[in-house]
Design a protein around this motif. Structure first.
Motif, PDB file in Angstrom:
ATOM      1  N   TYR A  58       0.849  -1.200   0.000  1.00 61.68           N
ATOM      2  CA  TYR A  58       0.000   0.000   0.000  1.00 61.68           C
ATOM      3  C   TYR A  58       0.883   1.249   0.000  1.00 61.68           C
ATOM      4  CZ  TYR A  58      -4.287  -2.660   0.947  1.00 61.68           C
ATOM      5  OH  TYR A  58      -5.360  -3.508   0.877  1.00 61.68           O
ATOM      6  N   TYR A  99       3.321  10.559  -5.383  1.00 65.40           N
ATOM      7  CA  TYR A  99       2.658  11.779  -5.825  1.00 65.40           C
ATOM      8  C   TYR A  99       3.697  12.731  -6.405  1.00 65.40           C
ATOM      9  CZ  TYR A  99      -1.066  10.152  -2.730  1.00 65.40           C
ATOM     10  OH  TYR A  99      -2.038   9.396  -2.109  1.00 65.40           O
ATOM     11  N   GLN A 102       4.270  16.899  -7.088  1.00 64.59           N
ATOM     12  CA  GLN A 102       3.769  18.236  -6.772  1.00 64.59           C
ATOM     13  C   GLN A 102       4.624  19.299  -7.447  1.00 64.59           C
ATOM     14  OE1 GLN A 102       3.850  19.692  -2.672  1.00 64.59           O
ATOM     15  NE2 GLN A 102       1.885  20.734  -3.004  1.00 64.59           N
ATOM     16  N   ALA A 116      -1.594  21.528  -6.170  1.00 69.71           N
ATOM     17  CA  ALA A 116      -1.853  20.400  -5.277  1.00 69.71           C
ATOM     18  C   ALA A 116      -1.111  19.167  -5.784  1.00 69.71           C
ATOM     19  CB  ALA A 116      -3.354  20.127  -5.212  1.00 69.71           C
ATOM     20  N   PRO A 117      -0.838  18.228  -4.913  1.00 73.10           N
ATOM     21  CA  PRO A 117      -0.200  16.980  -5.360  1.00 73.10           C
ATOM     22  C   PRO A 117      -1.092  16.222  -6.344  1.00 73.10           C
ATOM     23  CG  PRO A 117      -0.044  17.222  -2.986  1.00 73.10           C
ATOM     24  CD  PRO A 117      -1.008  18.270  -3.457  1.00 73.10           C
ATOM     25  N   LEU A 162      -1.675  12.226  -7.875  1.00 75.48           N
ATOM     26  CA  LEU A 162      -1.378  10.809  -7.698  1.00 75.48           C
ATOM     27  C   LEU A 162      -0.775  10.245  -8.979  1.00 75.48           C
ATOM     28  CD1 LEU A 162      -1.659   8.163  -6.018  1.00 75.48           C
ATOM     29  CD2 LEU A 162      -3.932   7.904  -7.049  1.00 75.48           C
ATOM     30  N   TYR A 185       0.021   3.865  -7.393  1.00 75.55           N
ATOM     31  CA  TYR A 185      -0.535   3.302  -6.182  1.00 75.55           C
ATOM     32  C   TYR A 185      -0.335   1.788  -6.210  1.00 75.55           C
ATOM     33  CZ  TYR A 185      -4.577   2.086  -9.076  1.00 75.55           C
ATOM     34  OH  TYR A 185      -5.385   1.574 -10.052  1.00 75.55           O
ATOM     35  N   TYR A 199       6.665  12.722  -3.707  1.00 75.94           N
ATOM     36  CA  TYR A 199       6.460  12.191  -2.363  1.00 75.94           C
ATOM     37  C   TYR A 199       5.958  10.747  -2.444  1.00 75.94           C
ATOM     38  CZ  TYR A 199       6.422  17.095  -0.823  1.00 75.94           C
ATOM     39  OH  TYR A 199       6.749  18.390  -0.559  1.00 75.94           O
ATOM     40  N   GLN A 254       3.968   7.759  -0.086  1.00 75.28           N
ATOM     41  CA  GLN A 254       3.022   7.695   1.017  1.00 75.28           C
ATOM     42  C   GLN A 254       2.607   6.247   1.233  1.00 75.28           C
ATOM     43  OE1 GLN A 254      -1.047   8.485   0.287  1.00 75.28           O
ATOM     44  NE2 GLN A 254      -1.495   9.250   2.325  1.00 75.28           N
ATOM     45  N   TYR A 292      -0.383   3.906   2.772  1.00 84.12           N
ATOM     46  CA  TYR A 292      -1.780   4.055   3.165  1.00 84.12           C
ATOM     47  C   TYR A 292      -2.351   2.744   3.702  1.00 84.12           C
ATOM     48  CZ  TYR A 292      -2.222   2.386  -1.696  1.00 84.12           C
ATOM     49  OH  TYR A 292      -2.088   1.682  -2.871  1.00 84.12           O
ATOM     50  N   SER A 317      -2.607   3.539   9.836  1.00 84.81           N
ATOM     51  CA  SER A 317      -2.640   4.916  10.318  1.00 84.81           C
ATOM     52  C   SER A 317      -1.480   5.133  11.274  1.00 84.81           C
ATOM     53  CB  SER A 317      -3.975   5.162  11.027  1.00 84.81           C
ATOM     54  OG  SER A 317      -4.139   6.529  11.314  1.00 84.81           O
ATOM     55  N   PRO A 318      -0.815   6.281  11.188  1.00 84.27           N
ATOM     56  CA  PRO A 318      -1.051   7.430  10.316  1.00 84.27           C
ATOM     57  C   PRO A 318      -0.579   7.199   8.881  1.00 84.27           C
ATOM     58  CG  PRO A 318       0.879   7.828  11.656  1.00 84.27           C
ATOM     59  CD  PRO A 318       0.304   6.537  12.138  1.00 84.27           C
ATOM     60  N   ARG A 319      -1.238   7.842   7.938  1.00 84.93           N
ATOM     61  CA  ARG A 319      -0.945   7.679   6.504  1.00 84.93           C
ATOM     62  C   ARG A 319       0.279   8.528   6.138  1.00 84.93           C
ATOM     63  NH1 ARG A 319      -5.642   6.172   3.729  1.00 84.93           N
ATOM     64  NH2 ARG A 319      -7.137   5.255   5.162  1.00 84.93           N
ATOM     65  N   PHE A 373       3.638  10.405   4.891  1.00 85.64           N
ATOM     66  CA  PHE A 373       4.336  10.767   3.660  1.00 85.64           C
ATOM     67  C   PHE A 373       5.839  10.767   3.929  1.00 85.64           C
ATOM     68  CE2 PHE A 373       1.007  12.217   0.811  1.00 85.64           C
ATOM     69  CZ  PHE A 373      -0.032  12.541   1.671  1.00 85.64           C
ATOM     70  N   GLN A 415       9.554  12.648   3.116  1.00 84.67           N
ATOM     71  CA  GLN A 415       9.877  14.078   3.176  1.00 84.67           C
ATOM     72  C   GLN A 415      10.018  14.715   1.807  1.00 84.67           C
ATOM     73  OE1 GLN A 415      12.066  11.704   3.263  1.00 84.67           O
ATOM     74  NE2 GLN A 415      14.140  12.434   2.792  1.00 84.67           N
TER      75      GLN A 415
END
Lengths: 108, 120
Positions: A33, A37, A39, A44-45, A47, A50, A88, A90, A92, A95-97, A99, A101
């Motif tokens: 998972y 992304y 940016q 905005a970023p 996707l 995935y 970036y 991430q 998913y 939790s926490p989801r 990212f 740096q």
């Protein structure tokens, strides 16, 4: 809590070259998972990838993702001028989801 | 066309409260989980909070737990973030983001963000 570490922090390349970006997780990312992304400044970023390796809708096939467990890679096969941006990763799967740096891809 | 429009940002003093809203359109809102992600000036992305389609699953970053509350109103196609006890380090652009699925998938659409500045 999973911590994502991206490397390098900045990558300087020329259009047409191949870019390889790394994302390392502090523990295994369940079921791959893992997303990537892009940016650009003032935007905005977006996707890109995935499930570690599936391209999102409309993403060119020069973008590819690979990896599993704790080590993941985003590869851009031949850089286009519009690819210079911050990337970036991430996770998913839990939790926490978190990212990573970010890796800044800049024109050499 | 999917649209996410954030509002409610502004300048607020430390310790005060603010409520952010996100108006969604172009998709069946109550089929999808939603999230708030923030970005401090010149910094990276930080996930803040997420909520499942039916509000049955909610999560928070440790940095906001106990101070921020996420909620949604499916009848109004809206997502909210109640932010209490604000600190200088909460200063950021706050994005609303839609998940690809009901809970446990990446974020496929993002708003343009609303800026929160915490300063005296």
């Amino acid at each position: 809590e999973i911590v994502l570490t991206q490397s390098p922090g900045t990558l300087s390349l020329s259009p047409g070259e191949r870019a390889t970006l790394s994302c390392r997780a502090s523990q295994s990312v369940s079921s791959s998972y893992l997303a990537w992304y892009q940016q650009k400044p003032g935007q905005a970023p977006r996707l890109l990838i995935y499930g570690a390796s599936s391209r999102a809708t409309g993403i060119p096939d020069r973008f590819s993702g690979s990896g599993s467990g704790t080590d993941f890679t985003l590869t851009i096969s031949r850089l286009e001028p519009e690819d210079f941006a911050v990337y970036y990763c991430q996770q998913y799967g839990s939790s926490p989801r978190a990212f990573g740096q970010g890796t800044k891809l800049e024109i050499k | 066309e999917v649209q996410l429009v954030e509002s409610g940002g502004g300048l607020v003093q430390p310790g005060r409260s603010l409520r952010l809203s996100c108006a969604a359109s172009g998709f069946t809102f109550d089929d999808y989980a939603m999230h708030w992600v923030r970005q401090a000036p010149g910094k990276g992305l930080e996930w803040v909070s997420g909520i499942s389609w039916n509000s049955g699953s909610i999560g928070y970053a440790d940095s906001v737990k106990g101070r921020f509350t996420i909620s949604r109103d499916n009848a109004k196609n809206s997502l909210y973030l109640q932010m209490n006890s604000l600190r200088a380090e909460d200063t950021a652009l706050y994005y609303c983001a839609k998940e690809l699925g009901s809970y446990g998938s990446p974020f496929d659409y993002w708003g343009q963000g609303t800026l929160v500045t915490v300063s005296s």
